[in-house]
Design a protein around this motif. Sequence first.
Motif, PDB file in Angstrom:
ATOM      1  N   SER A   3       0.840  -1.186   0.000  1.00 37.49           N
ATOM      2  CA  SER A   3       0.000   0.000   0.000  1.00 37.49           C
ATOM      3  C   SER A   3       0.880   1.242   0.000  1.00 37.49           C
ATOM      4  CB  SER A   3      -0.920  -0.007   1.212  1.00 37.49           C
ATOM      5  OG  SER A   3      -0.143   0.012   2.399  1.00 37.49           O
ATOM      6  N   LYS A   4       0.238   2.403  -0.046  1.00 34.75           N
ATOM      7  CA  LYS A   4       1.015   3.646  -0.078  1.00 34.75           C
ATOM      8  C   LYS A   4       1.754   3.861   1.238  1.00 34.75           C
ATOM      9  CE  LYS A   4      -2.683   6.565   1.541  1.00 34.75           C
ATOM     10  NZ  LYS A   4      -3.355   7.789   1.422  1.00 34.75           N
ATOM     11  N   LEU A   5       2.685   4.776   1.236  1.00 36.08           N
ATOM     12  CA  LEU A   5       3.468   5.066   2.426  1.00 36.08           C
ATOM     13  C   LEU A   5       2.569   5.590   3.529  1.00 36.08           C
ATOM     14  CD1 LEU A   5       6.405   6.910   0.708  1.00 36.08           C
ATOM     15  CD2 LEU A   5       6.346   4.574   1.490  1.00 36.08           C
ATOM     16  N   LEU A   6       2.743   5.078   4.724  1.00 35.20           N
ATOM     17  CA  LEU A   6       1.932   5.506   5.852  1.00 35.20           C
ATOM     18  C   LEU A   6       2.840   5.932   7.001  1.00 35.20           C
ATOM     19  CD1 LEU A   6      -0.719   2.665   5.848  1.00 35.20           C
ATOM     20  CD2 LEU A   6      -1.007   4.977   5.019  1.00 35.20           C
ATOM     21  N   PRO A   7       2.575   7.065   7.630  1.00 32.74           N
ATOM     22  CA  PRO A   7       3.433   7.529   8.729  1.00 32.74           C
ATOM     23  C   PRO A   7       3.075   6.844  10.041  1.00 32.74           C
ATOM     24  CG  PRO A   7       1.788   9.174   8.246  1.00 32.74           C
ATOM     25  CD  PRO A   7       1.608   8.069   7.244  1.00 32.74           C
ATOM     26  N   TYR A  18       7.861   3.948   8.075  1.00 31.92           N
ATOM     27  CA  TYR A  18       9.054   4.711   8.401  1.00 31.92           C
ATOM     28  C   TYR A  18       8.851   5.381   9.732  1.00 31.92           C
ATOM     29  CZ  TYR A  18       6.677   9.019   7.243  1.00 31.92           C
ATOM     30  OH  TYR A  18       5.819  10.062   7.232  1.00 31.92           O
ATOM     31  N   SER A  19       9.930   5.839  10.297  1.00 23.45           N
ATOM     32  CA  SER A  19       9.892   6.549  11.564  1.00 23.45           C
ATOM     33  C   SER A  19      10.312   7.987  11.327  1.00 23.45           C
ATOM     34  CB  SER A  19      10.851   5.892  12.559  1.00 23.45           C
ATOM     35  OG  SER A  19      11.067   6.735  13.651  1.00 23.45           O
ATOM     36  N   LEU A  20       9.501   8.925  11.788  1.00 26.04           N
ATOM     37  CA  LEU A  20       9.845  10.339  11.644  1.00 26.04           C
ATOM     38  C   LEU A  20      11.074  10.699  12.462  1.00 26.04           C
ATOM     39  CD1 LEU A  20       6.335  11.972  11.940  1.00 26.04           C
ATOM     40  CD2 LEU A  20       7.709  11.739   9.902  1.00 26.04           C
ATOM     41  N   LEU A 105      11.835   9.872  -0.675  1.00 31.51           N
ATOM     42  CA  LEU A 105      12.451  11.197  -0.637  1.00 31.51           C
ATOM     43  C   LEU A 105      11.392  12.292  -0.564  1.00 31.51           C
ATOM     44  CD1 LEU A 105      15.230  10.625  -3.316  1.00 31.51           C
ATOM     45  CD2 LEU A 105      15.573  10.876  -0.851  1.00 31.51           C
ATOM     46  N   ALA A 106      10.328  12.158  -1.360  1.00 35.42           N
ATOM     47  CA  ALA A 106       9.251  13.144  -1.345  1.00 35.42           C
ATOM     48  C   ALA A 106       8.586  13.193   0.022  1.00 35.42           C
ATOM     49  CB  ALA A 106       8.221  12.821  -2.429  1.00 35.42           C
ATOM     50  N   LYS A 107       8.287  12.045   0.593  1.00 39.25           N
ATOM     51  CA  LYS A 107       7.654  11.980   1.906  1.00 39.25           C
ATOM     52  C   LYS A 107       8.552  12.591   2.968  1.00 39.25           C
ATOM     53  CE  LYS A 107       4.450  10.418   4.739  1.00 39.25           C
ATOM     54  NZ  LYS A 107       3.219  11.158   4.891  1.00 39.25           N
ATOM     55  N   SER A 108       9.849  12.343   2.894  1.00 42.76           N
ATOM     56  CA  SER A 108      10.796  12.918   3.845  1.00 42.76           C
ATOM     57  C   SER A 108      10.777  14.441   3.784  1.00 42.76           C
ATOM     58  CB  SER A 108      12.217  12.432   3.549  1.00 42.76           C
ATOM     59  OG  SER A 108      12.303  11.052   3.663  1.00 42.76           O
ATOM     60  N   ALA A 109      10.816  14.980   2.574  1.00 41.76           N
ATOM     61  CA  ALA A 109      10.829  16.434   2.405  1.00 41.76           C
ATOM     62  C   ALA A 109       9.523  17.064   2.882  1.00 41.76           C
ATOM     63  CB  ALA A 109      11.080  16.794   0.947  1.00 41.76           C
ATOM     64  N   LEU A 110       8.403  16.451   2.542  1.00 41.40           N
ATOM     65  CA  LEU A 110       7.108  17.000   2.953  1.00 41.40           C
ATOM     66  C   LEU A 110       6.947  16.969   4.467  1.00 41.40           C
ATOM     67  CD1 LEU A 110       4.971  15.348   0.155  1.00 41.40           C
ATOM     68  CD2 LEU A 110       5.502  17.793   0.357  1.00 41.40           C
ATOM     69  N   ASP A 111       7.332  15.872   5.088  1.00 40.61           N
ATOM     70  CA  ASP A 111       7.262  15.791   6.548  1.00 40.61           C
ATOM     71  C   ASP A 111       8.197  16.797   7.208  1.00 40.61           C
ATOM     72  OD1 ASP A 111       6.717  12.196   6.848  1.00 40.61           O
ATOM     73  OD2 ASP A 111       5.325  13.846   6.504  1.00 40.61           O
TER      74      ASP A 111
END
Length: 144
Positions: A3-7, A18-20, A105-111
């Motif tokens: 599924s899509k990336l979930l925080p 992933y872990s913030l 990478l996109a998720k990292s930058a947005l977060d």
Amino acid sequence: MLSKLLPILIVQGGRRTYSLFSKVYTIPTSNHHTLTGQVLTVPNLNSPKRCFGTHIVVRQKRDRFYTDIGELRAELVYSIRDGVMTINSTNVPEELGGHGIGKLLAKSALDYALLNGHFIIIRCRFVQHYIDKYEPQYAKYIIN
């Protein structure tokens, strides 16, 4: 299949997580365990396997998020000025394409932008597509 990336902070089977806090990204193995200390290798494009059970560490420098996999570097370039993060480009080598590295990478930058209170300007078509398709909740922070 995935599924899509979930925080979320706990690894759940069947989802990329992933872990913030640690910036360590994992993909669980088929038996719902994660392997520790492994580095993602350049995928064998002739193999049906797709590098499951690996850790991808996304690092941040002054103006980019990047990950080094073997001899290859994938990166997202940005700039910050007056409380606005401008995402300029995402570069993922062809050999690494299709494995979700650009999405990480996109998720990292947005977060990062949201955690630091920045608004966002998107100049990268890939990141705009990623938001439109997977993460529409970020749209309210985008300045046109």
